[in-house]
Scaffold this motif. Sequence first.
Motif, mmCIF file in Angstrom:
data_model
loop_
_atom_site.group_PDB
_atom_site.id
_atom_site.type_symbol
_atom_site.label_atom_id
_atom_site.label_comp_id
_atom_site.label_asym_id
_atom_site.label_seq_id
_atom_site.Cartn_x
_atom_site.Cartn_y
_atom_site.Cartn_z
ATOM 1 N N LEU A 47 53.795 19.431 -2.597
ATOM 2 C CA LEU A 47 52.975 19.091 -3.763
ATOM 3 C C LEU A 47 53.287 17.675 -4.245
ATOM 4 O O LEU A 47 52.373 16.881 -4.531
ATOM 5 N N ALA A 48 54.584 17.344 -4.327
ATOM 6 C CA ALA A 48 54.970 16.013 -4.799
ATOM 7 C C ALA A 48 54.483 14.924 -3.850
ATOM 8 O O ALA A 48 53.978 13.876 -4.287
ATOM 9 N N VAL A 49 54.605 15.140 -2.559
ATOM 10 C CA VAL A 49 54.159 14.144 -1.579
ATOM 11 C C VAL A 49 52.646 13.979 -1.641
ATOM 12 O O VAL A 49 52.125 12.861 -1.532
ATOM 13 N N THR A 50 51.930 15.080 -1.809
ATOM 14 C CA THR A 50 50.469 15.018 -1.890
ATOM 15 C C THR A 50 50.028 14.183 -3.085
ATOM 16 O O THR A 50 49.130 13.324 -2.966
ATOM 17 N N ASP A 110 53.914 30.928 11.357
ATOM 18 C CA ASP A 110 53.477 29.569 11.025
ATOM 19 C C ASP A 110 52.201 29.602 10.184
ATOM 20 O O ASP A 110 52.043 28.822 9.231
ATOM 21 N N ARG A 111 51.296 30.503 10.526
ATOM 22 C CA ARG A 111 50.053 30.627 9.767
ATOM 23 C C ARG A 111 50.345 30.978 8.300
ATOM 24 O O ARG A 111 49.750 30.408 7.387
ATOM 25 N N ALA A 112 51.269 31.922 8.084
ATOM 26 C CA ALA A 112 51.609 32.334 6.725
ATOM 27 C C ALA A 112 52.215 31.181 5.929
ATOM 28 O O ALA A 112 51.903 31.002 4.744
ATOM 29 N N MET A 113 53.049 30.363 6.578
ATOM 30 C CA MET A 113 53.659 29.237 5.874
ATOM 31 C C MET A 113 52.605 28.184 5.518
ATOM 32 O O MET A 113 52.607 27.651 4.403
ATOM 33 N N LEU A 114 51.708 27.893 6.447
ATOM 34 C CA LEU A 114 50.658 26.916 6.154
ATOM 35 C C LEU A 114 49.761 27.398 5.013
ATOM 36 O O LEU A 114 49.366 26.617 4.137
ATOM 37 N N LEU A 115 49.428 28.676 5.017
ATOM 38 C CA LEU A 115 48.582 29.223 3.963
ATOM 39 C C LEU A 115 49.291 29.148 2.615
ATOM 40 O O LEU A 115 48.690 28.784 1.596
ATOM 41 N N PHE A 116 50.594 29.470 2.614
ATOM 42 C CA PHE A 116 51.362 29.425 1.365
ATOM 43 C C PHE A 116 51.437 28.001 0.820
ATOM 44 O O PHE A 116 51.223 27.772 -0.385
ATOM 45 N N LEU A 117 51.747 27.033 1.680
ATOM 46 C CA LEU A 117 51.859 25.650 1.226
ATOM 47 C C LEU A 117 50.507 25.105 0.764
ATOM 48 O O LEU A 117 50.437 24.310 -0.183
ATOM 49 N N THR A 118 49.441 25.529 1.414
ATOM 50 C CA THR A 118 48.109 25.127 0.957
ATOM 51 C C THR A 118 47.819 25.706 -0.420
ATOM 52 O O THR A 118 47.349 25.003 -1.333
ATOM 53 N N PHE A 119 48.089 26.989 -0.583
ATOM 54 C CA PHE A 119 47.814 27.669 -1.845
ATOM 55 C C PHE A 119 48.610 27.041 -2.991
ATOM 56 O O PHE A 119 48.050 26.761 -4.066
ATOM 57 N N THR A 120 49.891 26.802 -2.790
ATOM 58 C CA THR A 120 50.715 26.230 -3.867
ATOM 59 C C THR A 120 50.281 24.804 -4.198
ATOM 60 O O THR A 120 50.336 24.389 -5.362
ATOM 61 N N THR A 121 49.815 24.059 -3.192
ATOM 62 C CA THR A 121 49.337 22.700 -3.471
ATOM 63 C C THR A 121 48.040 22.731 -4.268
ATOM 64 O O THR A 121 47.865 21.962 -5.223
ATOM 65 N N VAL A 122 47.127 23.620 -3.885
ATOM 66 C CA VAL A 122 45.863 23.750 -4.624
ATOM 67 C C VAL A 122 46.137 24.165 -6.064
ATOM 68 O O VAL A 122 45.627 23.545 -7.017
#
Length: 525
Positions: free
Chosen positions: A307-310, A368-380
Amino acid sequence: MNPTLGLQLLLLLGGAVAVAAVARRRGWPAPLLLVAAGLLVSPLVPAVPLDPDLVLFVFLPPLLYSAALDSSYLRLRDVKRAVALLSIGLVIFTTAIVGLVVHLLLPSLPLALAFALGAIIAPPDAVAAVAVGRRLGLPRRTLTILVGESLFNDATALTAYRVAVGAAVGGTVDLWHSLEQFAFAAVGGVAIGLALAFVLAWLFQRTRDSLVENTLMLLIPFAAYLAAESVEASGVIAVVIVGLYLGNRMHLRGFGTRLVSDAVWKVTDFFLETIVFALIGLQLATVVQGISGYSPWAVAGYAAAVLAVTIASRFVWVFAVTYLIGALSRRDTQPSAPQTVILGWAGMRGVVSLAAAFALPPGIPERDRAMLLFLTFTTVIGTLLIQGTTFPALIRRLRVSSEREHYEDRLAEASAQQAALEAGLAELERLVEADGEPDEIQRQVIDQLREKSWRRSLTAWERLGGGTGPGGAETPSALYRRLRRDMLQAERQVFVRLRDERRLDDEVLRKVMAELDFEEAILER
């Protein structure tokens, strides 16, 4: 359909509309309240998985088309360089930076998937930012840049996403082939959009039926998106091009088409945006279940870092590019420092990012799919709740205002009304002279036409003073509108009473009420 499922869907839609209604009534940003409500109820209701095809093929095309239809092609052309740098340059920059940081944080995650995550969360959704900015009076140029970025950045991000996912599944990346893909998607989207726009413009010239034209307009975004995607061109660009072209020529349509179109797309936007932002919050339970095998502290750290990097990458790009262009350009058209801060902070992500994360192909490992989905969700969620909730305060703090633009708009409108008045009266005099000497009734009609023209022009000039006369007195136009509105309400009550007494048919009532409504709409204008 299962009755229980239908009831759940109805409750979801009704609840989302109710939350949006409260937000509108209170003057709060509806997208943020909808996301917060979704987060709160997500653990208490059955899982509502987000279907990527539903978002990309049902929600996205009409929302893009409506935004393009309502945008100004001329204003977008004035800021095309800024829009291109944000919708193409910033998306690629964010994809690269986020991808590299994620790969450093999670070495076990393939580099291609790390870049796929960067592409997923690279495009901001300007719906919330633009809604707040318009309400608080952001300068028109800043709003145009934000709208233009949101219209085109999805095309860049989805193309980069396809390349990265293809590399993750296939194992190799051909840089030249990737560039060819990107070029074909962009050029193909523009070509298909223009071709459809020309055909539709020709068709609309021959329909002359507001109901048929607006029904066709509801189908246009889906047709443009599917036509482009079927040949692997950019459906996003195709939809935007059609919307911009037809929106720029909307003055050629009849008044009925314009009135109905405005109402249709306002309702469509409200309904789709309400569903979309509610669905974002409702993904909480689904996303959390997928990372149950990770340490809570570890995943929280990963999410905070991404989130911070984004957020930081947008600030770095916006400030660097703004001042670089300012140093190289001789024109004084660059945003001020406060406006640059506003552009840098307006990076809220939306449902397209979540849809892309849910659309990851089966060949990717489930962990890997679950981690990408989680990081996407928390960033959104993070960008919506952190940037979204602080955005209004930031605008007020920086005192970024379009008050001068509003005054110039009123002055330009008054001058244009004066010129139009003179042209209209000249045409009236020509017609009177051609028809010969008018009789008494005709003379009264002609006097009414002259009076109405002068009153409309006078109203435009009165707006320069805020609608009040000397000493704060009510202007003649304001007095006319107030009294006529009260008269219209009294007339409506008579018509309704006659209907209730069975002395007037409902069909006649609807007709006369529509006429009164149109007159009141003109008074409000």
